[in-house]
Enzyme design. Structure first.
Site, PDB file in Angstrom:
ATOM      1  N   SER A 132      56.444 -66.135 -41.622  1.00 24.80           N
ATOM      2  CA  SER A 132      56.755 -65.652 -40.274  1.00 24.80           C
ATOM      3  C   SER A 132      56.963 -66.776 -39.274  1.00 24.80           C
ATOM      4  CB  SER A 132      55.604 -64.777 -39.764  1.00 24.80           C
ATOM      5  OG  SER A 132      55.708 -63.503 -40.329  1.00 24.80           O
ATOM      6  N   LYS A 183      46.782 -53.057 -30.281  1.00 28.40           N
ATOM      7  CA  LYS A 183      45.967 -54.137 -29.687  1.00 28.40           C
ATOM      8  C   LYS A 183      46.142 -54.210 -28.184  1.00 28.40           C
ATOM      9  CE  LYS A 183      46.882 -56.605 -33.952  1.00 28.40           C
ATOM     10  NZ  LYS A 183      48.241 -56.184 -34.307  1.00 28.40           N
ATOM     11  N   ASP A 218      50.226 -51.794 -38.454  1.00 26.41           N
ATOM     12  CA  ASP A 218      49.556 -52.697 -37.530  1.00 26.41           C
ATOM     13  C   ASP A 218      50.487 -53.039 -36.371  1.00 26.41           C
ATOM     14  OD1 ASP A 218      47.113 -54.554 -37.171  1.00 26.41           O
ATOM     15  OD2 ASP A 218      48.874 -55.795 -36.757  1.00 26.41           O
ATOM     16  N   TYR A 266      54.017 -56.722 -29.301  1.00 27.65           N
ATOM     17  CA  TYR A 266      55.138 -56.823 -30.248  1.00 27.65           C
ATOM     18  C   TYR A 266      56.428 -56.243 -29.653  1.00 27.65           C
ATOM     19  CZ  TYR A 266      51.360 -57.734 -33.616  1.00 27.65           C
ATOM     20  OH  TYR A 266      50.264 -58.232 -34.261  1.00 27.65           O
ATOM     21  N   HIS A 288      43.406 -58.322 -28.642  1.00 32.58           N
ATOM     22  CA  HIS A 288      44.391 -59.145 -29.366  1.00 32.58           C
ATOM     23  C   HIS A 288      43.971 -60.620 -29.462  1.00 32.58           C
ATOM     24  CE1 HIS A 288      48.946 -59.109 -30.423  1.00 32.58           C
ATOM     25  NE2 HIS A 288      48.301 -60.007 -31.137  1.00 32.58           N
ATOM     26  N   PRO A 333      63.737 -53.436 -47.665  1.00 33.98           N
ATOM     27  CA  PRO A 333      63.157 -52.358 -48.482  1.00 33.98           C
ATOM     28  C   PRO A 333      62.580 -52.850 -49.804  1.00 33.98           C
ATOM     29  CG  PRO A 333      65.303 -51.702 -47.629  1.00 33.98           C
ATOM     30  CD  PRO A 333      65.103 -53.136 -47.235  1.00 33.98           C
TER      31      PRO A 333
HETATM   32  P1  A2P Z   1      61.430 -60.229 -44.362  1.00 35.39           P
HETATM   33  O1  A2P Z   1      60.981 -59.407 -43.186  1.00 35.39           O
HETATM   34  O2  A2P Z   1      62.864 -60.603 -44.283  1.00 35.39           O
HETATM   35  O3  A2P Z   1      61.060 -59.593 -45.676  1.00 35.39           O
HETATM   36  P2  A2P Z   1      53.672 -62.415 -43.158  1.00 35.39           P
HETATM   37  O4  A2P Z   1      53.492 -60.978 -42.907  1.00 35.39           O
HETATM   38  O5  A2P Z   1      52.685 -63.003 -44.088  1.00 35.39           O
HETATM   39  O6  A2P Z   1      53.738 -63.196 -41.862  1.00 35.39           O
HETATM   40  O7  A2P Z   1      55.081 -62.631 -43.879  1.00 35.39           O
HETATM   41  C1  A2P Z   1      56.254 -62.138 -43.314  1.00 35.39           C
HETATM   42  C2  A2P Z   1      57.403 -63.053 -43.667  1.00 35.39           C
HETATM   43  O8  A2P Z   1      57.547 -63.137 -45.090  1.00 35.39           O
HETATM   44  C3  A2P Z   1      58.708 -62.550 -43.155  1.00 35.39           C
HETATM   45  O9  A2P Z   1      59.539 -63.657 -42.922  1.00 35.39           O
HETATM   46  C4  A2P Z   1      59.241 -61.698 -44.308  1.00 35.39           C
HETATM   47  O10 A2P Z   1      60.646 -61.644 -44.303  1.00 35.39           O
HETATM   48  C5  A2P Z   1      58.736 -62.460 -45.505  1.00 35.39           C
HETATM   49  N1  A2P Z   1      58.345 -61.602 -46.634  1.00 35.39           N
HETATM   50  C6  A2P Z   1      57.803 -60.379 -46.587  1.00 35.39           C
HETATM   51  N2  A2P Z   1      57.525 -59.926 -47.811  1.00 35.39           N
HETATM   52  C7  A2P Z   1      57.910 -60.888 -48.676  1.00 35.39           C
HETATM   53  C8  A2P Z   1      57.891 -61.025 -50.084  1.00 35.39           C
HETATM   54  N3  A2P Z   1      57.425 -60.054 -50.850  1.00 35.39           N
HETATM   55  N4  A2P Z   1      58.373 -62.174 -50.611  1.00 35.39           N
HETATM   56  C9  A2P Z   1      58.851 -63.157 -49.837  1.00 35.39           C
HETATM   57  N5  A2P Z   1      58.897 -63.098 -48.502  1.00 35.39           N
HETATM   58  C10 A2P Z   1      58.437 -61.985 -47.916  1.00 35.39           C
END
Ligand code: A2P
Length: 325
Positions: free
Chosen positions: A223, A77, A43, A48, A110, A275
């Site tokens: 986020s 978008k 996406d 971005y 968007h 990862p």
């Molecule tokens: P990071 O990029 O360091 O993994 P969303 O997509 O709902 O907005 O969430 C993204 C945010 O949640 C980012 O800050 C990401 O940090 C974090 N995040 C992504 N996957 C997980 C996970 N499985 N558990 C906890 N935090 C996560």
């Protein structure tokens, strides 16, 4: 991976990688790693600022035979500054060039916000402010009706540059009006969606009119912490009920939040640069939440929207620009 059947017959993978806020320096590595792990849905968006790096990651993965172009679902978008008829195709062509693709699977509007045009040479991506160097920088809106933008997007489908069209951040009334004036119906509505913002009526309406829903920010506050738009206490992943359900299934709270979205027939696009978390977010297809668990997660709803132009556009861009009220 499970898919959602769209009105065009195309199939949208229910988990995608959200590319918002992945730094340019990480993007090509993350995209290639994600493809190697099994991600097939990405996406992206002009706004971005990492489409060229996304394109590099995709091209690397294809060159290394990790996948073929046709295996991937690539969404992008149209940014707010390109809503005028004459700007839609050049904006898409720039996105395609950056992504190194000759077609998109899905092109979304968007925001239902038309901003004054900013030429590519002046700034790309243009973001929200019309002139960041002005004495009083602000968003400048343009008077472009959605149907003008949409009919220009329909031309992209007819030209074979885009397979599906959609919108983001629309409510029911605007969506109905768009359907009423469209030749090509929207395939997808992308909205903020997590257990604190369930939007039950909007999702139900989308089912009624055969528009698939993609939830962005499916993990909730994550986020927005770094943007100062959420507090750690706002985290749905810390909710005792979510943690208990996760323990019961031997899964993480994040996997439960994602699974909740998928089991409701929506797709989810969690972002991660890590990862382990990338892998974790894809590993949500080997368990099922019970009806009772689904209900108790939905009952967490607080109608809490983290991504609201009616709030952030005023505090960050000096312009009151509500769209949801
Ligand atoms: P990071 O990029 O360091 O993994 P969303 O997509 O709902 O907005 O969430 C993204 C945010 O949640 C980012 O800050 C990401 O940090 C974090 N995040 C992504 N996957 C997980 C996970 N499985 N558990 C906890 N935090 C996560």
């Amino acid at each position: 991976m499970k898919t959602l059947s769209l009105i065009t017959g195309d199939k949208l993978p229910t988990t995608g990688l959200g590319l918002w806020k992945i730094p340019g320096t990480d993007t090509s590595r993350v995209v290639k790693e994600a493809i190697a792990m099994g991600y097939r849905h990405f996406d992206s968006a002009c706004d971005y600022g990492n489409e060229a790096e996304t394109g590099e990651g995709i091209a690397d993965a294809i060159a290394d035979k990790l996948c073929q172009r046709e295996d991937l679902w690539i969404t992008s978008k149209l940014w707010n500054t390109y809503h005028r008829r004459d700007h839609v195709r050049p904006a898409l062509e720039r996105t395609l060039k950056d992504l190194r693709l000759d077609y998109l699977d899905l092109y979304l509007i968007h925001f239902p916000i038309a901003q004054k045009f900013v030429p590519f040479e002046k700034r790309y991506p243009p973001e929200w402010l019309f002139d960041p160097d002005a004495e009083h920088p602000a968003i400048q809106l343009d008077k472009v009706p959605i149907h003008e933008t949409w009919s220009a997007m329909e031309e992209l489908v007819k030209a074979g540059l885009v397979r599906n069209l959609g919108i983001c951040n629309f409510g029911t009334a605007l969506l109905q009006d768009l359907i009423n004036c469209s030749q090509i119906q929207p395939s997808v509505l992308q909205i903020e969606r997590h257990p604190y913002l369930v939007q039950e009526k909007l999702v139900r309406f989308c089912k009624q009119v055969n528009v698939a829903v993609t939830g962005f920010s499916p993990l909730g506050a994550g986020s927005y912490l770094e943007l100062g738009m959420a507090e750690p206490a706002d985290s749905v992943l810390k909710e005792p009920i979510v943690k208990t359900i996760a323990e019961n299934h031997g899964k993480t709270a994040a996997q439960v939040a994602l699974r909740w979205g998928i089991q409701q027939g929506t797709s989810v696009i969690p972002k991660s640069v890590n990862p382990d978390r990338l892998r974790e977010n894809l590993d949500v297809y080997d368990f099922e939440l019970t009806l009772g668990e689904m209900h108790s997660i939905s009952a967490l709803d607080r109608n809490h929207r983290f991504n609201d132009p009616g709030v952030f556009a005023e505090s960050a861009f000096n312009t009151f620009c509500p769209i949801y009220e």
